[in-house]
Design a protein around this motif. Structure first.
Motif, PDB file in Angstrom:
ATOM      1  N   TYR A  50      -0.800  -0.320  -4.239  1.00 53.86           N
ATOM      2  CA  TYR A  50      -2.240  -0.141  -4.047  1.00 53.86           C
ATOM      3  C   TYR A  50      -2.535   0.993  -3.093  1.00 53.86           C
ATOM      4  CZ  TYR A  50      -2.399  -4.730  -6.196  1.00 53.86           C
ATOM      5  OH  TYR A  50      -2.241  -5.769  -7.056  1.00 53.86           O
ATOM      6  N   TYR A  51      -3.766   1.543  -3.241  1.00 51.69           N
ATOM      7  CA  TYR A  51      -4.233   2.518  -2.251  1.00 51.69           C
ATOM      8  C   TYR A  51      -5.753   2.599  -2.340  1.00 51.69           C
ATOM      9  CZ  TYR A  51      -4.705   6.623   0.651  1.00 51.69           C
ATOM     10  OH  TYR A  51      -5.049   7.465   1.668  1.00 51.69           O
ATOM     11  N   PRO A  77      -9.344  -0.957  -3.125  1.00 50.05           N
ATOM     12  CA  PRO A  77      -8.045  -0.316  -3.380  1.00 50.05           C
ATOM     13  C   PRO A  77      -7.698  -0.342  -4.873  1.00 50.05           C
ATOM     14  CG  PRO A  77      -7.893  -1.696  -1.442  1.00 50.05           C
ATOM     15  CD  PRO A  77      -9.247  -1.970  -2.061  1.00 50.05           C
ATOM     16  N   HIS A  78      -7.260   0.811  -5.356  1.00 53.72           N
ATOM     17  CA  HIS A  78      -6.869   0.938  -6.753  1.00 53.72           C
ATOM     18  C   HIS A  78      -5.431   0.485  -6.950  1.00 53.72           C
ATOM     19  CE1 HIS A  78     -10.051   4.045  -8.245  1.00 53.72           C
ATOM     20  NE2 HIS A  78     -10.589   3.147  -7.417  1.00 53.72           N
ATOM     21  N   ARG A  79      -5.134   0.068  -8.185  1.00 53.66           N
ATOM     22  CA  ARG A  79      -3.767  -0.302  -8.576  1.00 53.66           C
ATOM     23  C   ARG A  79      -3.063   0.925  -9.154  1.00 53.66           C
ATOM     24  NH1 ARG A  79      -5.274  -4.482 -12.923  1.00 53.66           N
ATOM     25  NH2 ARG A  79      -7.095  -3.124 -12.945  1.00 53.66           N
ATOM     26  N   THR A 101       3.488  -2.732  -9.255  1.00 59.96           N
ATOM     27  CA  THR A 101       2.181  -2.207  -8.868  1.00 59.96           C
ATOM     28  C   THR A 101       2.098  -2.072  -7.364  1.00 59.96           C
ATOM     29  OG1 THR A 101       1.182  -3.293 -10.803  1.00 59.96           O
ATOM     30  CG2 THR A 101      -0.315  -2.640  -9.015  1.00 59.96           C
ATOM     31  N   ASP A 118      -3.373   4.533 -13.028  1.00 60.46           N
ATOM     32  CA  ASP A 118      -4.391   3.833 -12.234  1.00 60.46           C
ATOM     33  C   ASP A 118      -5.472   3.331 -13.190  1.00 60.46           C
ATOM     34  OD1 ASP A 118      -6.593   3.074 -10.683  1.00 60.46           O
ATOM     35  OD2 ASP A 118      -6.842   5.028  -9.728  1.00 60.46           O
ATOM     36  N   ASP A 143      -7.932   1.522 -12.469  1.00 58.18           N
ATOM     37  CA  ASP A 143      -9.193   1.307 -11.755  1.00 58.18           C
ATOM     38  C   ASP A 143     -10.012   2.576 -11.562  1.00 58.18           C
ATOM     39  OD1 ASP A 143      -8.530  -1.453 -11.376  1.00 58.18           O
ATOM     40  OD2 ASP A 143      -7.169  -0.827  -9.785  1.00 58.18           O
ATOM     41  N   THR A 145       0.837  -1.197   0.000  1.00 58.22           N
ATOM     42  CA  THR A 145       0.000   0.000   0.000  1.00 58.22           C
ATOM     43  C   THR A 145       0.873   1.249   0.000  1.00 58.22           C
ATOM     44  OG1 THR A 145      -1.736  -1.179   1.204  1.00 58.22           O
ATOM     45  CG2 THR A 145      -1.792   1.224   1.300  1.00 58.22           C
TER      46      THR A 145
END
Length: 187
Positions: free
Chosen positions: A184-185, A141-143, A182, A78, A80, A39
């Motif tokens: 995430y967050y 969480p988006h990549r 990659t 991103d 996503d 993250t």
């Protein structure tokens, strides 16, 4: 009957090919502050749009450039983001082939701490420079995909104010290889 000298030469050649392949290292991108699959920290979170981060671009390091590399480009994307086309967080191009890192905090609007000759494209935040993570509240969480592209040209001729999509087109047209990781967050 097999010629022993020819046989020995062939065995030696095959053996050296296996050794060279085994010793060849892969083109690799890393960051001391972001490990793949982890993250993002508050440092890499945007400060705006309801997010309260430090919006600091991470230090990035790379090794084992592919043969023929004349420059690099870096993208942070991103896929996503709920836009139908993802979200471009950072686009840097014309990074000299002699470079092997980007310093932490170099993604300011003026880009003064990027490797000499580098240029930044406009992100989906509407300006140049690094724009940190800021997914909508409640989304999974988006990549955030950090990708370094090795290019076959010393300079991409990019018009002033070009979109990340146009720069991406130019990167893809000149790419030799790429490496990425990659993180995430979510919030």
């Amino acid at each position: 009957m097999i010629n022993r000298n020819l046989f020995n030469a062939a065995v030696g050649l095959v053996g050296s090919l296996f050794i060279n392949v085994a010793m060849a290292a892969d083109f690799a991108l890393s960051s001391p502050s972001i490990k793949p699959g982890t993250t993002l920290t508050t440092d890499q979170v945007f400060n705006g749009f309801g997010c309260t981060g430090n919006n600091i671009s991470p230090e990035l390091l790379w090794t084992n450039a592919p043969q023929g590399t004349k420059s690099y480009a870096l993208t942070v994307y991103d896929p996503d983001a709920p836009t139908g086309s993802g979200w471009w967080h950072w686009v840097v191009y014309n990074i000299p082939a002699s470079a092997n890192k980007i310093a932490a905090g170099a993604g300011t609007v003026d880009g003064k701490n990027l490797p000499a000759g580098s240029a930044q494209g406009r992100t989906d935040f509407g300006s140049t420079g690094f724009g940190g993570a800021c997914p909508p509240v409640g989304d999974k969480p988006h990549r955030y995909i950090f990708t370094l592209h090795a290019l076959s040209t010393e300079k991409l001729e990019i018009p002033e104010g070009a979109t990340a999509a146009l720069i991406g087109y130019m990167i893809n047209a000149n790419r030799i290889d790429q490496t990425s990781f990659t993180a995430y967050y979510g919030r």
